[in-house]
Structure formats: structure tokens, C-alpha cells
Write a protein that holds these residues in place. Structure first.
Motif, mmCIF file in Angstrom:
data_model
loop_
_atom_site.group_PDB
_atom_site.id
_atom_site.type_symbol
_atom_site.label_atom_id
_atom_site.label_comp_id
_atom_site.label_asym_id
_atom_site.label_seq_id
_atom_site.Cartn_x
_atom_site.Cartn_y
_atom_site.Cartn_z
ATOM 1 N N GLU A 1 0.821 -1.215 0.000
ATOM 2 C CA GLU A 1 0.000 0.000 0.000
ATOM 3 C C GLU A 1 0.853 1.262 0.000
ATOM 4 O O GLU A 1 0.512 2.265 -0.636
ATOM 5 C CB GLU A 1 -0.937 -0.013 1.209
ATOM 6 C CG GLU A 1 -1.929 1.139 1.230
ATOM 7 C CD GLU A 1 -2.930 1.011 2.357
ATOM 8 O OE1 GLU A 1 -3.754 1.932 2.518
ATOM 9 O OE2 GLU A 1 -2.887 -0.006 3.087
ATOM 10 N N THR A 2 1.996 1.226 0.672
ATOM 11 C CA THR A 2 2.847 2.413 0.753
ATOM 12 C C THR A 2 3.461 2.790 -0.590
ATOM 13 O O THR A 2 3.873 3.933 -0.792
ATOM 14 C CB THR A 2 3.982 2.182 1.772
ATOM 15 O OG1 THR A 2 4.701 0.985 1.410
ATOM 16 C CG2 THR A 2 3.424 2.041 3.177
ATOM 17 N N LEU A 3 3.537 1.820 -1.522
ATOM 18 C CA LEU A 3 4.142 2.096 -2.828
ATOM 19 C C LEU A 3 3.109 2.266 -3.936
ATOM 20 O O LEU A 3 3.491 2.475 -5.097
ATOM 21 C CB LEU A 3 5.112 0.972 -3.206
ATOM 22 C CG LEU A 3 6.375 0.854 -2.350
ATOM 23 C CD1 LEU A 3 7.299 -0.223 -2.911
ATOM 24 C CD2 LEU A 3 7.108 2.186 -2.257
ATOM 25 N N LEU A 4 1.837 2.201 -3.590
ATOM 26 C CA LEU A 4 0.819 2.383 -4.617
ATOM 27 C C LEU A 4 0.934 3.734 -5.338
ATOM 28 O O LEU A 4 0.658 3.805 -6.543
ATOM 29 C CB LEU A 4 -0.574 2.216 -4.016
ATOM 30 C CG LEU A 4 -0.990 0.772 -3.709
ATOM 31 C CD1 LEU A 4 -2.368 0.742 -3.042
ATOM 32 C CD2 LEU A 4 -1.007 -0.075 -4.984
ATOM 33 N N PRO A 5 1.339 4.811 -4.670
ATOM 34 C CA PRO A 5 1.529 6.068 -5.420
ATOM 35 C C PRO A 5 2.561 5.953 -6.537
ATOM 36 O O PRO A 5 2.447 6.635 -7.561
ATOM 37 C CB PRO A 5 1.983 7.059 -4.333
ATOM 38 C CG PRO A 5 1.375 6.526 -3.074
ATOM 39 C CD PRO A 5 1.452 5.034 -3.208
#
Length: 322
Positions: A155-159
Motif C-alpha cells: 500500500e505504501t508504494l501504490l503512489p
């Protein structure tokens, strides 16, 4: 064990499953040629998407998915297989030759082939229900067995995934040639290939990770909340045709295994057809250690969602060279 080749009835049955493989815009860019020594897979470059896929990378990955489907079908029909990849340097369109021997199928081979008939590309939103870690490990093991690797995007790398996807969607929205190509390969008029309106939902709301938009979408999406899909990136350490074929096989193995586990899936490749955004994903998510070849959304579909219709397929006679 001596080499043997299946008869025409077995070949046609296996082809009926192989052509159900996913392909970019459902172009089905493959041809098959049975010979005395094996079954040849050839790229049908006349079906290349020259704007969406200018380097034929997605075309070859699509053929790799069909190759895996073919091997899965043959396995369930009692034929083990090995593959000679890119066997003729003088003919780059001759992608592979399947060599077969008789072998009774086991439960795993039968289950894999059965998943071919169940798998659908579900472009709708997925429910906010976590995918168990054991399921993700099973998918990763199947990808690894095909000579590729998979990265689950946390989730932290979805951007880092969303940014290049938004860039390419905006660029394609302003690209008349791209829009004309999408219009040719999707909409109400597709009857034997392409993405029909009934298989395409409306464009995603602003703020979500976008997925490829097709012409005249009519598929209803019952989930009225943000998409909760897990994103998986399939990559290879090399980027030649053999690696792209193997990535296609790995993507097929992932999709069929996920289907057997009851998961919904959808392949997304739009940003991978543009050099800059593909490199952005390679650097931001794969740390320049692998080349991204496909991306797969995985998750749970809504219990109230209508069953997905089959996407159309070309008749066997159009893809079989006798």
C-alpha cells in the motif's frame, strides 16, 4: 520416453482452450502450426496494435499466455510437453515449438485446465477483503516456476504505481491515433475479437488508480467504494522475446491459479507500452532489477456482481495452419 504427437482431435480440443488465453485488447495475435515433430506457435503480427504496443512486447507476452494455456490443455488431455523457445533465429515470428510425450494427467493438470473455462477478465472494483498471504505465495510460486518473478505492490508504494498510470492515461486521452485504435478494438461491434461493451465498465473515478478505458462501456459495477485490488507486477531479468514469452506463461499461470482459488483477476498493461512510464515502474517498484512485463489486479469480486460474459474468440480455423 519417445517423442509423440497428438492427433487432430486432441490438437483441436487443446486449441479450443488455448485460444481462451488473455491478450492485449483481446487481439488474439497468434497462429498455430502442427507438424510431425511438434506444435509451432507463431506471432500473427498483422494483429499488432501499432499505437498501444509499438514494440510488439505485449503481443509476445500475449502469445506466451496462449502457450501456457496450450500446455495446460495438453497436460489435462494426457500429453506432457517441453518447449523450444525462439527456435529459428531467421524467423522471429516463430516463437516456440511444443514437443509432446504421452503422460497420464494428475489432479493438478486437470484443475489447471478446468480453470481456463472459469477464468474471466474482471475490470470492475474488488471488495475490501484481504487476499490471504498463502494465496499470494501460491501465485508467486507459479510465476517463479515459469522463469519470472512477481512483486506485490504494498500500500505504501501504490503512489509509485498510480503516478505513471495517470500520466499515460492523460497522454492517451489526447492522442487521436490511440483513441482511434481503441475504437477499432472495442465497443458494441466486436463479435470475434476485441473488448465488447458488455465486458468494459465505466472509467474509474478521479483519485483511483486508473485502468484502461474502452469504447462504449456498459458493464455495471456493483461495488460503490474504492477499488481494493492487490496489484502484482510480473517481471523478468531480461527483456528479449524469450523472456517476454516466459512472462506471458507466468502471467497465465498466475491467472489460472488465482481462478482456482476463487479470486478475480484483470491484467493491466497500459503504462508498459510507453518507454518512459515503463521505466518509471521498473525503477520505482522493481528497483531496476527486473523488466515489468505485465501487471495483474487480484482480489474478490462482489457476490452481487452479475456473471461476466465470455469475451469473443476467433474460430479455430482462423488460427490453425494445416
Amino acid at each position: 520416453m519417445p517423442c509423440a504427437t497428438p492427433d487432430r482431435e486432441i490438437t483441436d480440443t487443446a486449441l479450443g482452450l488455448a485460444v481462451r488465453a488473455p491478450s492485449v485488447h483481446n487481439t488474439q495475435p497468434w497462429r498455430w502450426r502442427p507438424t510431425a515433430t511438434g506444435i509451432q506457435l507463431l506471432a500473427d503480427t498483422g494483429r499488432q496494435l501499432t499505437v498501444t504496443d509499438p514494440y510488439q512486447r505485449s503481443l509476445v507476452v500475449s502469445c506466451g499466455a496462449a502457450l501456457h494455456h496450450m500446455r495446460a490443455a495438453l497436460g489435462a488431455l494426457g500429453w506432457a510437453s517441453v518447449v523450444d523457445y525462439c527456435p529459428d533465429p531467421r524467423d522471429p515470428d516463430h516463437l516456440a515449438t511444443i514437443h509432446t510425450t504421452r503422460r497420464p494427467p494428475g489432479d493438478a493438470q486437470i484443475d489447471l485446465a478446468a480453470a481456463i473455462l472459469l477464468r474471466r477478465t474482471d475490470r470492475r472494483h474488488y471488495l475490501p477483503r484481504p487476499v490471504p498471504a498463502r494465496h499470494l505465495r501460491s501465485l508467486a510460486a507459479q510465476v517463479s516456476a515459469c522463469g519470472a518473478a512477481v512483486r506485490q505492490v504494498p500500500e505504501t508504494l501504490l503512489p509509485r504505481l498510480a503516478a505513471p498510470m495517470r500520466h499515460v492515461v492523460a497522454a492517451h486521452a489526447a492522442d487521436q491515433r490511440y483513441q482511434e485504435e481503441i475504437a477499432r478494438w472495442s465497443g458494441h461491434h466486436r463479435i470475434s475479437d476485441g473488448v465488447p461493451s458488455r465486458n468494459a465498465p465505466a472509467a474509474r473515478p478521479a483519485g483511483e488508480i486508473p485502468v484502461r478505458a474502452f469504447a462504449d462501456p456498459t458493464l455495471l459495477d456493483p461495488v460503490d467504494q474504492p477499488d481494493a485490488a492487490q496489484w502484482l507486477v510480473v517481471g523478468t531479468t531480461r527483456d528479449d522475446r524469450r523472456a517476454q514469452l516466459r512472462a506471458g506463461e507466468a502471467t497465465s499461470a498466475l491467472l489460472l491459479t488465482a481462478t482456482g482459488l476463487g479470486l478475480a483477476t484483470s491484467v493491466q498493461t497500459e503504462p508498459l507500452g510507453v518507454l518512459d512510464t515503463r521505466q518509471e515502474i521498473r525503477t520505482g517498484l522493481l528497483h531496476d532489477c527486473a523488466y515489468p512485463q505485465s501487471m495483474v489486479r487480484v482480489g474478490w469480486s462482489s457476490r452481487t456482481a452479475a456473471p461476466l460474459a465470455d469475451t469473443p474468440r476467433r474460430p479455430i480455423g482462423e488460427v490453425l495452419e494445416v
